[in-house]
Design a protein around this motif. Structure first.
Motif, short mmCIF file in Angstrom:
data_model
loop_
_atom_site.label_atom_id
_atom_site.label_comp_id
_atom_site.label_asym_id
_atom_site.label_seq_id
_atom_site.Cartn_x
_atom_site.Cartn_y
_atom_site.Cartn_z
N ASP A 123 25.52 22.40 29.53
CA ASP A 123 26.48 23.00 30.46
C ASP A 123 25.98 24.33 31.01
OD1 ASP A 123 28.25 20.94 30.34
OD2 ASP A 123 29.61 21.88 28.90
N VAL A 124 25.22 25.07 30.21
CA VAL A 124 24.66 26.34 30.69
C VAL A 124 23.72 26.08 31.86
CG1 VAL A 124 23.24 28.32 30.08
CG2 VAL A 124 24.90 27.44 28.44
N ALA A 125 22.80 25.12 31.68
CA ALA A 125 21.87 24.79 32.76
C ALA A 125 22.60 24.19 33.96
CB ALA A 125 20.81 23.81 32.25
N GLN A 126 23.59 23.36 33.70
CA GLN A 126 24.32 22.72 34.80
C GLN A 126 25.13 23.72 35.60
OE1 GLN A 126 26.33 19.92 32.35
NE2 GLN A 126 24.63 18.47 32.29
N LEU A 127 25.74 24.70 34.94
CA LEU A 127 26.52 25.70 35.67
C LEU A 127 25.62 26.56 36.55
CD1 LEU A 127 29.39 26.76 36.08
CD2 LEU A 127 28.95 28.45 34.29
N ILE A 128 24.41 26.84 36.08
CA ILE A 128 23.45 27.59 36.91
C ILE A 128 23.09 26.78 38.15
CG2 ILE A 128 21.12 28.54 36.98
CD1 ILE A 128 21.43 29.23 34.02
N PHE A 129 22.84 25.47 37.98
CA PHE A 129 22.56 24.60 39.12
C PHE A 129 23.74 24.58 40.09
CE2 PHE A 129 19.15 22.65 36.53
CZ PHE A 129 18.16 22.58 37.49
N ILE A 130 24.94 24.48 39.57
CA ILE A 130 26.13 24.43 40.42
C ILE A 130 26.26 25.71 41.24
CG2 ILE A 130 28.65 24.28 40.42
CD1 ILE A 130 28.42 22.66 37.83
N PHE A 131 26.12 26.84 40.58
CA PHE A 131 26.30 28.13 41.26
C PHE A 131 25.25 28.33 42.35
CE2 PHE A 131 25.58 32.70 41.67
CZ PHE A 131 26.88 33.17 41.85
N LEU A 132 23.98 28.13 42.01
CA LEU A 132 22.92 28.34 42.99
C LEU A 132 22.97 27.30 44.11
CD1 LEU A 132 19.91 29.18 40.62
CD2 LEU A 132 21.37 30.76 41.89
N GLY A 133 23.25 26.05 43.76
CA GLY A 133 23.27 25.00 44.78
C GLY A 133 24.38 25.18 45.79
N LEU A 134 25.59 25.47 45.34
CA LEU A 134 26.71 25.60 46.27
C LEU A 134 26.58 26.84 47.14
CD1 LEU A 134 29.75 24.49 44.08
CD2 LEU A 134 28.54 23.19 45.82
N TRP A 135 26.15 27.94 46.56
CA TRP A 135 26.02 29.16 47.37
C TRP A 135 24.82 29.09 48.31
CZ3 TRP A 135 29.67 32.33 48.47
CH2 TRP A 135 30.71 32.56 47.57
N THR A 136 23.86 28.20 48.04
CA THR A 136 22.78 27.97 49.01
C THR A 136 23.28 27.20 50.22
OG1 THR A 136 21.17 27.92 47.19
CG2 THR A 136 20.47 26.98 49.29
N VAL A 137 24.22 26.30 50.01
CA VAL A 137 24.74 25.46 51.10
C VAL A 137 25.65 26.25 52.04
CG1 VAL A 137 26.27 23.51 51.56
CG2 VAL A 137 24.51 23.32 49.81
N VAL A 138 26.43 27.18 51.50
CA VAL A 138 27.49 27.84 52.28
C VAL A 138 26.97 28.52 53.55
CG1 VAL A 138 29.15 29.75 52.22
CG2 VAL A 138 29.08 28.09 50.36
N PRO A 139 25.90 29.34 53.54
CA PRO A 139 25.47 29.99 54.80
C PRO A 139 25.08 29.01 55.89
CG PRO A 139 24.44 31.04 52.90
CD PRO A 139 25.08 29.79 52.40
N PHE A 140 24.42 27.91 55.54
CA PHE A 140 24.02 26.93 56.55
C PHE A 140 25.23 26.22 57.13
CE2 PHE A 140 20.27 27.51 53.93
CZ PHE A 140 19.25 27.59 54.87
N ALA A 141 26.23 25.92 56.30
CA ALA A 141 27.42 25.25 56.81
C ALA A 141 28.22 26.15 57.74
CB ALA A 141 28.29 24.79 55.64
N LEU A 142 28.29 27.44 57.42
CA LEU A 142 29.09 28.36 58.25
C LEU A 142 28.40 28.71 59.56
CD1 LEU A 142 30.44 30.83 55.53
CD2 LEU A 142 31.62 28.91 56.58
N THR A 143 27.07 28.68 59.60
CA THR A 143 26.33 29.09 60.81
C THR A 143 25.88 27.91 61.66
OG1 THR A 143 24.29 29.15 59.50
CG2 THR A 143 25.53 31.21 59.72
N HIS A 144 26.35 26.71 61.38
CA HIS A 144 25.98 25.56 62.20
C HIS A 144 26.55 25.72 63.61
CE1 HIS A 144 25.76 21.32 63.51
NE2 HIS A 144 24.73 21.26 62.68
#
Length: 644
Positions: free
Chosen positions: A286-307
């Motif tokens: 869960d520690v590794a998975q939560l790190i993946f979740i946090f980094l992955g989702l916050w990487t997606v947000v800027p591209f989705a908002l600036t489309h």
């Protein structure tokens, strides 16, 4: 006379003779000349006619040949140009398909690498479990109560932030009939963790329980505990199946890979490291998975908002980017209780206030009696640590809800020119993978897919271990095999983990209305299990008879109100009952807070029957926990059969 006659005859004969040759000659010459002229004329005419005909035929053949050559030339040019264009199109299509195949292969390799990392982390963590005490079931269930606060916060947060949490939050924000106002899960789950830490975590940890059903078993007996195990088991299984189905839908949209195989693969990997490591493997993965979740989702947000197709969120907060007949609203499942022009913020109608409060209470209080939560609480070294991870996880869940909220708002702010809304958005449940596919570059979408996969596995492994732990400790051992040794129970626990994982994967593949079933089981956990758990911890004078009465009252009242998600008709129409369909009587809304009323009625029945039975039952010596001996033995099999 003779001489004269003879001369006359001779003269006439000579004349006729002379006249006849002349006439014959003249006629012959005339006929010859006439025939010659006629032949000459006919010959000239035939020659002229033939010449004209030959000339005409030659001209026609020449023109026809010229046209034919011209047509053949044009056809050849067209054929050549079309063949060239088709060749170019085939080449470009082949290149694009090759690039897409390469992207799909890269995505599959990335997901495979992620799964391999999680599997390695889980197996390494299982070695720690084996070094501690592999022969005890408590070591597998609560990791020897040796989980620190930091790891506890990570595993508790990762358990709540699952695939259903991420996909459901984005879906609720995107839907025109709901919006952010009706997205209650992030705030409600955060409040649920805070209340659970304040009211239940310390008491459960101080009494050194192993599962959530331990206080119920101690207060109401083995048989009643087995009956209360059913809604808990169904809730865990359908929750796991729902998040596995969410992963399958995401993978099938972003990558050309089978939905069923992605479900089987994810469930299989989660079962493997849970099988060997128990809660140790689940917590550290869960520690590794939560790190993946946090980094992955916050990487997606800027591209989705600036489309380019996404309007500024401030301009679409209270009104959609186009008319009310926009594509997003026409294709999404619009609620009948909210206006479709309220933007992604949404709005709350006055007629919905009781239903809104009922849903909020169900999410806040109904989020407490779950084994996945208490398994983390009971694995802490101290009671103070149990309270601390509950409070910290509540804040972390609220923070982790921001990326799916922003992604859902970005999808809702996409303009009508976005063709993907017209072609793909027929079901808003898949709005998160669709937004990843169309609003983000392919590498970023793959990162987002990794985040969703991590979220799914972080919840799937927890639910599998939780349901297996409750079955092994609270149902199998006391009712089926009371004299089983610790080693035998470990094998039963592992078999239960396999069965729970297989059942979750099978439900995710076979049942399409998995969200409705999971919602109903969450509903039953709030209505049935919450008052029972509260009474077992805070009301020591309650007994098995009262527990059974409260169980039946809560269940009967809730089921009689019906559930439109599953097509269950409403046997009782509470105040403000509304039909949302024109002809279908199963399409309705109970505006009255039915869930909360059912829960309170069951709680009241539990206390009332317990008080009445205590006044007539024989006295028993109270133990250290304040429970009578006759209460601890539970309801008899005959009494249970009579009630049912």
């Amino acid at each position: 006379r003779h001489t004269k006659r003879r001369k006359l005859l001779k003269t006439n004969s000579i004349r006729k003779h002379l006249k006849r040759p002349k006439l014959l000659k003249t006629n012959s010459i005339g006929r010859h000349i006439k025939r010659h002229k006629l032949l000459k004329t006919n010959s000239i005419r035939r020659h002229i006619k033939r010449h004209k005909l030959l000339k005409t035929n030659l001209i026609r053949r020449h023109l026809k040949r010229h046209k034919l050559l011209k047509e053949r030339l044009l056809t050849g040019c067209k054929t050549y140009s079309s063949s060239v264009l088709s060749d170019l199109f085939c080449i470009s299509s082949g290149i694009s398909e090759h690039l897409e195949d390469m992207a799909d292969i890269a995505a599959l390799i990335s997901i495979g690498a992620f799964y391999l990392i999680i599997l390695v982390v889980g197996l390494i963590a299982s070695r720690k479990n084996n070094k501690t005490a592999s022969s005890k079931t408590e070591e597998t269930m609560v990791a020897g109560r040796n989980i620190g606060i930091t790891v506890g916060v990570f595993t508790c947060t990762a358990t709540w932030v699952g695939g259903g949490f991420i996909n459901g939050t984005a879906e609720s924000v995107f839907e025109p009939g709901q919006g952010l106002v009706w997205t209650q899960a992030p705030v409600a789950y955060s409040a649920s963790l805070l209340l659970g830490g304040l009211l239940f975590a310390r008491r459960m940890r101080e009494r050194r329980y192993v599962t959530m059903l331990d206080p119920l078993q101690k207060a109401f007996g083995d048989r009643m505990c087995a009956l209360l195990f059913l809604p808990c088991l169904l809730g865990e299984l359908f929750w796991s199946a729902a998040i596995l189905a969410a992963l399958g839908g995401t993978v099938s949209i972003l990558v050309d890979f089978s939905m069923d195989w992605s479900i089987v693969l994810s469930a299989g990997i989660a079962v493997v490291y849970t099988l060997f490591g128990g809660l140790y493997s689940v917590a550290y993965t869960d520690v590794a998975q939560l790190i993946f979740i946090f980094l992955g989702l916050w990487t997606v947000v800027p591209f989705a908002l600036t489309h380019p197709s996404v309007s500024p969120l401030a301009s679409t907060a209270f009104i959609w980017p186009s008319s009310p007949n926009s594509t997003a609203q026409a294709t999404a499942k619009t609620s009948t209780t909210a206006a479709t022009t309220s933007g992604w913020i949404g709005q709350l109608q006055p007629s919905d206030r009781w239903r809104y409060a009922d849903s909020a209470l169900m999410l806040i209080l109904g989020g407490i009696p779950w084994q996945v939560y208490f398994q983390r609480v009971l694995s802490q070294r101290t009671a103070a640590g149990a309270v601390a991870i509950s409070a910290a996880s509540g804040l972390a869940v609220l923070l982790m809800s921001l990326p799916p909220v922003l992604i859902g708002a970005a999808a809702a702010s996409a303009s009508n020119s976005s063709q993907w809304l017209i072609e793909d958005c027929v079901d808003s449940r898949f709005i998160l993978p669709l937004a990843l596919r169309h609003l983000c570059p392919r590498p970023v979408a793959i990162v987002g897919l990794g985040a969703v996969s991590a979220a799914v596995m972080s919840s799937a492994d927890s639910t599998v271990l939780s349901s297996a732990s409750m079955f092994c400790r609270n149902v199998f051992k006391p009712l089926v095999w009371p004299k089983a040794s610790e080693g035998q129970l470990v094998w039963v626990l592992r078999a239960s983990i396999l069965a729970a994982g297989a059942a979750s994967a099978g439900l995710a593949i076979s049942i399409r209305t998995i969200y409705g079933l999971w919602f109903l089981c969450s509903d039953l956990v709030y209505v049935v299990v919450l008052p029972q758990l509260t009474a077992s911890l805070y009301l020591p004078w309650t007994n098995a008879g009262g527990s059974l009465a409260g169980y039946l009252v809560s269940l009967t009242l809730r089921l009689s109100a019906g559930e439109s998600l599953l097509g269950l008709p409403a046997l009782v129409r509470w105040p403000n009952y509304q039909l949302t369909g024109e002809s279908d009587t199963n399409d309705f809304v109970q505006q009255f807070p039915v869930r909360t009323v059912s829960m309170l009625a069951g709680f009241a029945a539990l206390m009332l029957v317990s008080l009445l039975s205590n006044t007539t039952s024989y006295g028993g010596d109270r133990g250290e926990d304040g429970v009578n001996d006759n209460q601890r033995t539970g309801v008899s099999k005959e009494t249970l059969t009579t009630y049912l």
